[in-house]
Design an enzyme around this catalytic site. Structure first.
Site, PDB file in Angstrom:
ATOM      1  CG  ASP A  68      -2.198   0.717   1.074  1.00 16.78           C
ATOM      2  OD1 ASP A  68      -2.304   1.516   0.131  1.00 16.78           O
ATOM      3  OD2 ASP A  68      -3.113   0.509   1.899  1.00 16.78           O
ATOM      4  CG  ASP A  95      -9.617   2.501  -0.556  1.00 21.10           C
ATOM      5  OD1 ASP A  95      -9.256   1.324  -0.710  1.00 21.10           O
ATOM      6  OD2 ASP A  95      -8.961   3.339   0.083  1.00 21.10           O
TER       7      ASP A  95
HETATM    8  C1  DGJ Z   1      -5.904   1.925   1.683  1.00 25.26           C
HETATM    9  C2  DGJ Z   1      -6.291   0.697   0.939  1.00 25.26           C
HETATM   10  O1  DGJ Z   1      -6.820   1.038  -0.308  1.00 25.26           O
HETATM   11  C3  DGJ Z   1      -7.268  -0.111   1.764  1.00 25.26           C
HETATM   12  O2  DGJ Z   1      -7.686  -1.236   1.051  1.00 25.26           O
HETATM   13  C4  DGJ Z   1      -6.622  -0.497   3.056  1.00 25.26           C
HETATM   14  O3  DGJ Z   1      -5.564  -1.382   2.825  1.00 25.26           O
HETATM   15  C5  DGJ Z   1      -6.133   0.738   3.787  1.00 25.26           C
HETATM   16  N1  DGJ Z   1      -5.327   1.578   2.942  1.00 25.26           N
HETATM   17  C6  DGJ Z   1      -5.358   0.371   5.020  1.00 25.26           C
HETATM   18  O4  DGJ Z   1      -4.777   1.435   5.623  1.00 25.26           O
END
Ligand code: DGJ
Length: 751
Positions: free
Chosen positions: A477, A547
């Site tokens: 991430d 997301d």
């Molecule tokens: C952003 C990601 O897109 C989410 O899926 C998740 O992993 C969060 N970060 C965790 O902080």
């Protein structure tokens, strides 16, 4: 095939269906002549330079050389000596003066690829491609500029990149080195970009271009959610199946500029490459600079053909080969269900339910390390929080493995929180500008991994944690954009290198990770889909798309993403309703059908689900396993777009041998008193017969007044000729209720 026509001093690059033509004017100026449907013969083409009209070559009219520089269709343009359009190359001499003039020196053809060191790149063997190395030079600056063109034998793609070498005696500074340029036909009056924002990534945006310019760009340090490193020029009115399309896709994950510009005499020039803003690259004698690659595609059959060409290029020549045939695991990720509030027992519960449902892998997301209970702390401390994971990571992973499930782990290596052991030990390891406190975003800061000790300090921790247990998958991430990009350690003249060096350091870390853990499946992610680009695909065959997991929102996000990137690269999961981002309630069946368009999984508390829905998971997993190989290896067709028609969405994937296809239809909004929708399929064998079945959701049937048919059933619509399915189509019934999905299986019958 690459052909040099000596008497015309002309270069003819041929792919199966396209020609790309450039030639020398006056034996020294390299100009672009043509990119379009394949030509049999190039005789006389140089007349398109119009050298007898206004440009007049300097040989004929040295007095007005600048008029030539202003209007000549340079193949790779340069700044400061008369070309006022957006240009590709800029350089500053030791006196701080800017100006470049590139003329032709020589050329050679190499079998296979020239690999750009340290950068993600398309792969190619001697049998599948050739590379033209066209050497241009500026003797005053002492620069050699290699224009590299890789021409694929089985694909309508030309991959460009540039290598600049300082062969002079003094230093100079490169102020821009874009990867390539495309001069399309002036009638091509629309520009398509993939614009967006967090939660609405890669939305298709089309606009007419009559004068001035349109650009897609990022200055955020990553390719970004706001724009994607891609731009296409279209003939007006282009559809999925008709019209001319010229696409440019950059294989890079940092700041970029993609720009289409109409000049003062109506010529269209497009450029793509690293954004020149904040870029300054000192080049000492003997040093060289390599640009990222840009992949160019021309299609004379609309957007669909361009899409399928990019899919083939990126699947066959960019993503690691093993992922073309290897199944991706169906996963359950705990993020939306638990956020950072979990422990070993919770995760074991997830794993148990996942196993019952036929899921392959449990992914533990953010919150397992340091003392991270919320986003105020611990990034940089890549060791297990034993308060949450009693007995450590290995105990948890072993237990999950013993159930027959794989285990995946979330990391965010590029970041640090002030509340972390790493920061307390090395407060100077984050990017910062002299005398200024760097700005926090999500309470975190960006580490200057361009410094070897920082890179090592982070990577050694990540390596140790991955070595401590049987980790099959990593979700990498990156949850903020770059600011305060300064390094207290570097010379003032090198600060302009930092943004690019940062991207190179990320690439090096991901390459090292895959070297140390060769069986690992890596999935990139950046606050959702803010780093969904071809650069990242070189390392990870799948990327978290957004997301925003609302299935209806995902229709447009996935449509835009799949315009360039293979569907098998799109991370897509079924999540809870009301959806966390939109509050929308979409039926379970539809959420699953939309997620099956990419890599599949669940992002919900599967321990505590509605039992009826839970009972549907094994069927959904089985269905995905049937569709997945076709997604992964087949051809993708966009049949209709909710973004355009405001009522329904429809796409198909077709096996390469055309023996099997799946068509997903989503009725977004129900309307009264409307007939069923006629949908024309694509990509089938027109001479073959196909049986068409439709997967029908029981809840949908009940709303239509039909007697109970159980949760899911399959109905045969009968046999049809492939040509008929494509010309006359089938009628998709209107069903009652918003957000309804139907899945059609189209199977070639014997004989
Ligand atoms: C952003 C990601 O897109 C989410 O899926 C998740 O992993 C969060 N970060 C965790 O902080």
């Amino acid at each position: 095939m690459i052909k040099y026509v000596q008497e015309q001093q002309l270069f003819h690059l041929m792919t199966p269906n396209t020609s790309y033509v450039m030639a020398l004017a006056d034996g020294e100026w390299l100009g672009h002549l043509y990119y379009g449907p394949k030509l049999d013969d190039t005789t006389g083409m140089e007349n398109a330079f119009r050298l007898n009209e206004f440009p007049f070559s300097p040989k004929v009219n040295e007095r007005d050389k600048v008029r030539f520089m202003q209007g000549f269709p340079f193949e790779y343009s340069f700044y400061g000596t008369g070309d006022y359009r957006e240009s590709c190359l800029g350089a500053e001499n030791a006196h701080g003066q800017r100006g470049v003039e590139l003329t032709y020196r020589s050329h050679s053809v190499i079998a296979g690829k020239v690999v750009p060191e340290g950068l993600p790149h398309t792969r190619g063997c001697e049998d599948c491609c050739d590379t033209l190395d066209l050497l241009m030079a500026d003797d005053v600056l002492g620069l050699d500029v290699h224009l590299l063109y890789t021409v694929y034998k089985d694909l309508d793609v030309i991959v460009k990149s540039v290598r600049v070498v300082n062969r002079g005696e003094g230093p100079c500074t490169l102020t821009r080195v874009l990867s390539g340029q495309l001069n399309a036909d002036p009638d091509s009056a629309e520009v398509l970009t993939l614009h967006g924002s967090w939660g609405r990534e890669r939305t298709i945006t089309r606009q007419r271009l009559e004068t001035g310019s349109v650009s897609a760009e990022s200055l955020r340090g990553v390719s970004s959610a706001e724009d994607s490193p891609f731009l296409a020029v279209l003939s007006e009115g282009t559809t999925q199946t008709t019209g001319d399309v010229w696409g440019m896709s950059l294989i890079y994950s940092g700041n970029f500029l993609a720009k289409a510009q109409i000049d003062q005499i109506g010529q269209l020039r497009c450029v793509i490459g690293i954004h020149p803003e904040y870029f300054a690259w000192p080049l000492a004698p003997g040093e060289s600079f390599q640009s990222p690659e840009a992949a160019l595609v021309y299609s004379d059959e609309g957007l669909g053909k361009m899409t399928r060409t990019y899919h083939d290029l990126y699947r066959n020549h960019l993503i690691e080969k093993r992922w073309l045939t290897q199944d991706r695991p169906v996963l359950v990720n705990n993020w939306e269900a638990t956020m950072m509030n979990f422990n070993t027992d919770v995760l074991i519960g997830f794993a148990r339910s996942a196993k019952e449902a036929g899921i392959d892998m449990l992914v533990m997301d953010d919150g397992w390390f340091g003392h991270r209970d919320d986003d105020t702390s611990s990034l940089g401390d890549w060791f297990v929080d034993e308060h949450k994971l009693e007995g450590g990571l290995k105990r948890l992973v072993d237990e999950v493995n013993a159930m027959g499930l794989k285990f995946g782990l979330w990391v965010e290596p590029e970041m640090v929180c002030e509340d972390s052991e790493l920061f307390r030990a090395h407060p100077d390891w984050r990017f910062s500008l002299q005398g200024r406190k760097p700005g926090a975003l999500r309470q975190q800061y960006v580490l200057d991994i361009t410094r070897p000790e920082v890179w090592d300090g982070v990577y050694s921790q990540i390596k140790a944690v991955l070595s401590s247990a049987n980790i099959a998958y990593v979700k990498w991430d990156m949850n903020r954009y770059l600011t305060d990009v300064g390094s207290l350690e570097r010379e003032p003249s090198c600060q302009g290198q930092l943004l690019h060096r940062y991207v190179l350091a990320v690439y090096r870390m991901q390459a090292q990770l895959l070297k140390d853990f060769p069986d690992l499946l890596l999935e990139n992610c950046s606050s959702g889909g803010a780093r969904f680009d071809a650069g990242m695909l070189f390392y990870s065959p799948q990327i978290w798309t957004s997301d925003d997991t609302d299935a209806i929102e995902r229709l447009s996000i996935q449509e835009g993403t799949a315009l360039v990137f293979p569907v098998s690269t799109m991370g897509a999961h079924v999540s809870v309703v009301p959806n966390q981002q939109t509050g929308r309630v979409v039926p379970f069946n539809t959420r699953a059908k939309v997620a099956m368009a990419g890599t599949f999984g669940y992002e919900m508390d599967i321990r505590n689900m509605d039992p009826e829905e839970k009972a549907q998971i094994p069927g959904q997993v089985a269905q995905f396993r049937k569709i997945h190989p076709v997604n992964r290896e087949g051809d993708y067709y966009r049949i209709a777009s909710f973004r355009e028609n405001h009522t329904y969405d429809c796409w198909m994937v077709v096996k390469k041998d055309r023996s099997l296809a799946y068509m997903t239809y989503v009725q977004v909004l129900a309307q009264p008193n409307r007939p069923g929708v006629r949908v024309r399929m694509q990509g089938l064998d027109p001479d073959a017969m196909y049986e068409v079945t439709c997967d029908y959701d029981g809840a949908m049937a009940a709303r239509n007044g039909e007697s109970s048919i159980g949760p899911q059933t399959t109905r045969s619509l009968g046999c049809f000729n492939g040509g008929t399915l494509m010309k006359a189509g089938i009628i998709v019934p209107r069903v009652r209720g918003d957000y309804q999905a139907l899945l059609y299986e189209v199977t070639k019958t014997e004989g």
